[in-house]
Design an enzyme around this catalytic site. Sequence first.
Site, PDB file in Angstrom:
ATOM      1  N   GLU A  16      71.128 -40.966  22.461  1.00  0.00           N
ATOM      2  CA  GLU A  16      71.760 -39.650  22.344  1.00  0.00           C
ATOM      3  C   GLU A  16      73.268 -39.829  22.573  1.00  0.00           C
ATOM      4  O   GLU A  16      73.703 -40.827  23.170  1.00  0.00           O
ATOM      5  CB  GLU A  16      71.209 -38.706  23.429  1.00  0.00           C
ATOM      6  CG  GLU A  16      69.709 -38.483  23.376  1.00  0.00           C
ATOM      7  CD  GLU A  16      69.299 -37.327  22.474  1.00  0.00           C
ATOM      8  OE1 GLU A  16      70.176 -36.560  22.035  1.00  0.00           O
ATOM      9  OE2 GLU A  16      68.094 -37.203  22.211  1.00  0.00           O
ATOM     10  N   GLY A  25      63.228 -38.781  14.707  1.00  0.00           N
ATOM     11  CA  GLY A  25      63.541 -39.159  13.327  1.00  0.00           C
ATOM     12  C   GLY A  25      63.406 -37.977  12.381  1.00  0.00           C
ATOM     13  O   GLY A  25      62.723 -36.987  12.680  1.00  0.00           O
ATOM     14  N   THR A  71      70.188 -34.560  11.372  1.00  0.00           N
ATOM     15  CA  THR A  71      68.946 -35.297  11.112  1.00  0.00           C
ATOM     16  C   THR A  71      67.776 -34.340  10.863  1.00  0.00           C
ATOM     17  O   THR A  71      67.076 -34.439   9.852  1.00  0.00           O
ATOM     18  CB  THR A  71      68.629 -36.198  12.333  1.00  0.00           C
ATOM     19  OG1 THR A  71      69.776 -37.002  12.595  1.00  0.00           O
ATOM     20  CG2 THR A  71      67.420 -37.076  12.076  1.00  0.00           C
ATOM     21  N   VAL A  72      67.569 -33.406  11.770  1.00  0.00           N
ATOM     22  CA  VAL A  72      66.390 -32.538  11.681  1.00  0.00           C
ATOM     23  C   VAL A  72      66.567 -31.472  10.587  1.00  0.00           C
ATOM     24  O   VAL A  72      65.676 -31.250   9.767  1.00  0.00           O
ATOM     25  CB  VAL A  72      66.083 -31.872  13.045  1.00  0.00           C
ATOM     26  CG1 VAL A  72      64.804 -31.054  12.954  1.00  0.00           C
ATOM     27  CG2 VAL A  72      65.962 -32.920  14.142  1.00  0.00           C
ATOM     28  N   GLY A  88      58.384 -35.161  19.101  1.00  0.00           N
ATOM     29  CA  GLY A  88      58.683 -35.214  17.666  1.00  0.00           C
ATOM     30  C   GLY A  88      57.536 -34.777  16.772  1.00  0.00           C
ATOM     31  O   GLY A  88      57.140 -33.618  16.750  1.00  0.00           O
ATOM     32  N   LYS A 145      60.998 -32.389  28.190  1.00  0.00           N
ATOM     33  CA  LYS A 145      59.741 -32.271  27.439  1.00  0.00           C
ATOM     34  C   LYS A 145      58.571 -32.060  28.398  1.00  0.00           C
ATOM     35  O   LYS A 145      57.671 -31.243  28.145  1.00  0.00           O
ATOM     36  CB  LYS A 145      59.543 -33.536  26.591  1.00  0.00           C
ATOM     37  CG  LYS A 145      60.631 -33.707  25.531  1.00  0.00           C
ATOM     38  CD  LYS A 145      60.605 -35.097  24.910  1.00  0.00           C
ATOM     39  CE  LYS A 145      61.741 -35.269  23.902  1.00  0.00           C
ATOM     40  NZ  LYS A 145      61.933 -36.644  23.450  1.00  0.00           N
ATOM     41  N   ASP A 176      66.017 -36.198  29.000  1.00  0.00           N
ATOM     42  CA  ASP A 176      65.391 -35.727  27.750  1.00  0.00           C
ATOM     43  C   ASP A 176      63.865 -35.666  27.905  1.00  0.00           C
ATOM     44  O   ASP A 176      63.226 -34.659  27.569  1.00  0.00           O
ATOM     45  CB  ASP A 176      65.790 -36.692  26.617  1.00  0.00           C
ATOM     46  CG  ASP A 176      64.939 -36.539  25.378  1.00  0.00           C
ATOM     47  OD1 ASP A 176      65.235 -35.643  24.581  1.00  0.00           O
ATOM     48  OD2 ASP A 176      63.975 -37.314  25.214  1.00  0.00           O
ATOM     49  N   GLU A 211      57.409 -26.746  18.382  1.00  0.00           N
ATOM     50  CA  GLU A 211      56.601 -27.978  18.318  1.00  0.00           C
ATOM     51  C   GLU A 211      57.463 -29.234  18.309  1.00  0.00           C
ATOM     52  O   GLU A 211      57.128 -30.237  18.946  1.00  0.00           O
ATOM     53  CB  GLU A 211      55.725 -27.940  17.048  1.00  0.00           C
ATOM     54  CG  GLU A 211      54.762 -29.088  16.918  1.00  0.00           C
ATOM     55  CD  GLU A 211      53.715 -29.098  18.027  1.00  0.00           C
ATOM     56  OE1 GLU A 211      53.850 -29.923  18.929  1.00  0.00           O
ATOM     57  OE2 GLU A 211      52.773 -28.279  17.976  1.00  0.00           O
TER      58      GLU A 211
HETATM   59  P1  NAP Z   1      72.457 -33.792  14.755  1.00  0.00           P
HETATM   60  O1  NAP Z   1      72.054 -34.783  13.743  1.00  0.00           O
HETATM   61  O2  NAP Z   1      73.561 -34.116  15.695  1.00  0.00           O
HETATM   62  O3  NAP Z   1      72.805 -32.435  13.973  1.00  0.00           O
HETATM   63  C1  NAP Z   1      73.288 -31.311  14.622  1.00  0.00           C
HETATM   64  C2  NAP Z   1      73.695 -30.323  13.567  1.00  0.00           C
HETATM   65  O4  NAP Z   1      74.089 -29.110  14.206  1.00  0.00           O
HETATM   66  C3  NAP Z   1      74.885 -30.790  12.727  1.00  0.00           C
HETATM   67  O5  NAP Z   1      74.682 -30.483  11.387  1.00  0.00           O
HETATM   68  C4  NAP Z   1      76.055 -29.998  13.279  1.00  0.00           C
HETATM   69  O6  NAP Z   1      77.035 -29.695  12.305  1.00  0.00           O
HETATM   70  C5  NAP Z   1      75.352 -28.706  13.674  1.00  0.00           C
HETATM   71  N1  NAP Z   1      76.072 -28.002  14.728  1.00  0.00           N
HETATM   72  C6  NAP Z   1      76.402 -28.437  15.952  1.00  0.00           C
HETATM   73  N2  NAP Z   1      77.084 -27.476  16.600  1.00  0.00           N
HETATM   74  C7  NAP Z   1      77.194 -26.444  15.751  1.00  0.00           C
HETATM   75  C8  NAP Z   1      77.819 -25.176  15.805  1.00  0.00           C
HETATM   76  N3  NAP Z   1      78.494 -24.802  16.903  1.00  0.00           N
HETATM   77  N4  NAP Z   1      77.733 -24.363  14.744  1.00  0.00           N
HETATM   78  C9  NAP Z   1      77.071 -24.736  13.637  1.00  0.00           C
HETATM   79  N5  NAP Z   1      76.459 -25.939  13.518  1.00  0.00           N
HETATM   80  C10 NAP Z   1      76.541 -26.766  14.561  1.00  0.00           C
HETATM   81  O7  NAP Z   1      71.216 -33.366  15.669  1.00  0.00           O
HETATM   82  P2  NAP Z   1      69.681 -33.577  15.350  1.00  0.00           P
HETATM   83  O8  NAP Z   1      69.300 -34.981  15.710  1.00  0.00           O
HETATM   84  O9  NAP Z   1      69.347 -33.050  14.023  1.00  0.00           O
HETATM   85  O10 NAP Z   1      69.019 -32.663  16.501  1.00  0.00           O
HETATM   86  C11 NAP Z   1      68.967 -31.269  16.390  1.00  0.00           C
HETATM   87  C12 NAP Z   1      68.060 -30.711  17.478  1.00  0.00           C
HETATM   88  O11 NAP Z   1      66.767 -31.277  17.337  1.00  0.00           O
HETATM   89  C13 NAP Z   1      68.487 -31.044  18.907  1.00  0.00           C
HETATM   90  O12 NAP Z   1      68.150 -29.988  19.751  1.00  0.00           O
HETATM   91  C14 NAP Z   1      67.661 -32.279  19.244  1.00  0.00           C
HETATM   92  O13 NAP Z   1      67.441 -32.431  20.629  1.00  0.00           O
HETATM   93  C15 NAP Z   1      66.374 -31.915  18.540  1.00  0.00           C
HETATM   94  N6  NAP Z   1      65.529 -33.064  18.215  1.00  0.00           N
HETATM   95  C16 NAP Z   1      66.023 -34.089  17.482  1.00  0.00           C
HETATM   96  C17 NAP Z   1      65.207 -35.154  17.161  1.00  0.00           C
HETATM   97  C18 NAP Z   1      65.701 -36.288  16.323  1.00  0.00           C
HETATM   98  O14 NAP Z   1      64.930 -37.211  16.065  1.00  0.00           O
HETATM   99  N7  NAP Z   1      66.945 -36.282  15.872  1.00  0.00           N
HETATM  100  C19 NAP Z   1      63.886 -35.173  17.634  1.00  0.00           C
HETATM  101  C20 NAP Z   1      63.394 -34.095  18.376  1.00  0.00           C
HETATM  102  C21 NAP Z   1      64.226 -33.042  18.649  1.00  0.00           C
HETATM  103  P3  NAP Z   1      77.918 -30.838  11.587  1.00  0.00           P
HETATM  104  O15 NAP Z   1      76.941 -31.666  10.810  1.00  0.00           O
HETATM  105  O16 NAP Z   1      78.840 -30.114  10.712  1.00  0.00           O
HETATM  106  O17 NAP Z   1      78.562 -31.611  12.681  1.00  0.00           O
HETATM  107  N1  HSE Z   2      66.349 -39.312  22.270  1.00  0.00           N
HETATM  108  C1  HSE Z   2      65.011 -38.895  22.002  1.00  0.00           C
HETATM  109  C2  HSE Z   2      64.086 -40.102  22.083  1.00  0.00           C
HETATM  110  C3  HSE Z   2      64.954 -38.229  20.633  1.00  0.00           C
HETATM  111  O1  HSE Z   2      64.561 -41.239  22.168  1.00  0.00           O
HETATM  112  O2  HSE Z   2      62.873 -39.944  22.097  1.00  0.00           O
HETATM  113  C4  HSE Z   2      63.801 -37.303  20.483  1.00  0.00           C
HETATM  114  O3  HSE Z   2      63.783 -36.291  21.421  1.00  0.00           O
END
Ligand code: NAP
Ligand code: HSE
Length: 432
Positions: A196, A308, A18-19, A140, A211, A207, A135
């Site tokens: 999650e 998001g 996603t990110v 987010g 933060k 989570d 940040e």
């Molecule tokens: P995600 O959609 O699950 O994506 C994770 C990515 O990391 C995937 O592309 C995955 O590869 C890759 N990955 C996982 N393990 C790996 C490894 N060992 N080697 C190489 N690549 C690897 O996660 P996300 O939602 O983008 O979140 C990423 C980070 O941002 C997390 O720390 C999360 O807490 C933080 N975050 C997310 C949000 C949000 O809204 N999603 C908001 C704030 C913070 P594959 O695609 O090949 O499986």
């Molecule tokens: N699971 C988290 C939330 C995603 O619901 O706010 C962002 O950190």
Amino acid sequence: MSAAPLAPLRLGIAGLGTVGIGVVKIVQRHADLLAARSGRPVVITAVSARDRTKNRDADLSSYAWEVDPVALAQRADVDVFIEVMGGHEGPAKDATEAAFKAGKDVVTANKALLAHHGQALAELAEGLGRTIRFEAAVAGGIPVIKALTEGLAGNAIRRVMGVMNGTCNYILTRMETAGLPYDTVFEEARQLGYLEADPNLDVGGIDAGHKLAILAAIAFGTKVSFDNVLLEGIGRISIDDIRRAGDMGYKIKLLGVAQMTGRGLEQRMTPCLVPAASPLGQLQGGTNMVVIEGDSVGQIVLRGAGAGEGPTASAVMGDVMDLARGLHLPTFGQPAAKLADPVPAAVSAPASYYLRLQLMDKPGALAKVATVLGEAGVSISRMRQYGHADASAPVLIVTHKTTPDAIAVATAAFPATGVVEGEPVALRIEEL
Ligand code: NAP
Ligand code: HSE
């Protein structure tokens, strides 16, 4: 003679979920804007994820692919390593450390990594003259780290609080508006993909606790101490309490509060009542809100999307742009080596409490409850009894300010009165 143009800032992105894909899209869509604002091109040179064959909704064909995030972090053509894989051990930590040792700066969205290893990573980065920015890790798209470290740097911070988990706020507000029980809305959230992979990170408050621990470190100049965050999730919040709290003029939120008190640093991420008319009380759905109180600025309120693709990538890019412009600040607002060991407050500051009891319809029942409260040193501010549907009736009590210990003594003593049915509910009311 005009100065030579700055060399491009070259990004390596580990994680294309996603990110990560959100970051790719911004770099591709806004190449001109980023260059104009930073005075140099911002380009992606290499990426990494687990599965190279996955369809990723972005054209990655011009970037080098690394199977190993550590190798990506060490590449000679990467200036900034963007860690958006997640997880606080394994590849995220290994690659971040490798990046610093290879002379790279790091941008991460990983609150778990910062909450567990923030101090060690900050010391490593700063010792090597590198920078780590995060940040996106808190709230987010809301630039709350920047607000605390930069805009409010001239304030002594009194309190930081907020709703920092969108999923929990979605569940609580949906329970209220649809009149649905927790389990039903939890399942709905799962279907919508809000939870999650481990839902306890959301509904268990972990989570949001991560933060809060990060914000507390910046606000109070202390080492990140997630282990000292008092954590309680939303699993015990019933639709009954949401309705009854509403009747008394409150909303229930999973609220994070960090404040430095005479007894030490207090960090709580627990369900609390807040006034319904307050900005926090009005917060609906998956939105986040952070309230900061400084001695000069007073109270400021920041509100926006806490998760998001777009909002989180926006925050990552804010950090990237600072690095592109040559801004290198200490990780937590002051040198990591100077951060103090926090002295955790043993108990939370006094507060008013909301109590809900199921009181039997017997002469003197209310008097017995009042006696228990009086003996525990708890004074009643407001009270409301509902009609008796059968042999018992709900009674709501809002106390004057009291200590958590006094509330615990009173709630433990209620069963022995013989007039209270079931488990009494006690929730803290946070003054705003
Ligand atoms: P995600 O959609 O699950 O994506 C994770 C990515 O990391 C995937 O592309 C995955 O590869 C890759 N990955 C996982 N393990 C790996 C490894 N060992 N080697 C190489 N690549 C690897 O996660 P996300 O939602 O983008 O979140 C990423 C980070 O941002 C997390 O720390 C999360 O807490 C933080 N975050 C997310 C949000 C949000 O809204 N999603 C908001 C704030 C913070 P594959 O695609 O090949 O499986
Ligand atoms: N699971 C988290 C939330 C995603 O619901 O706010 C962002 O950190």
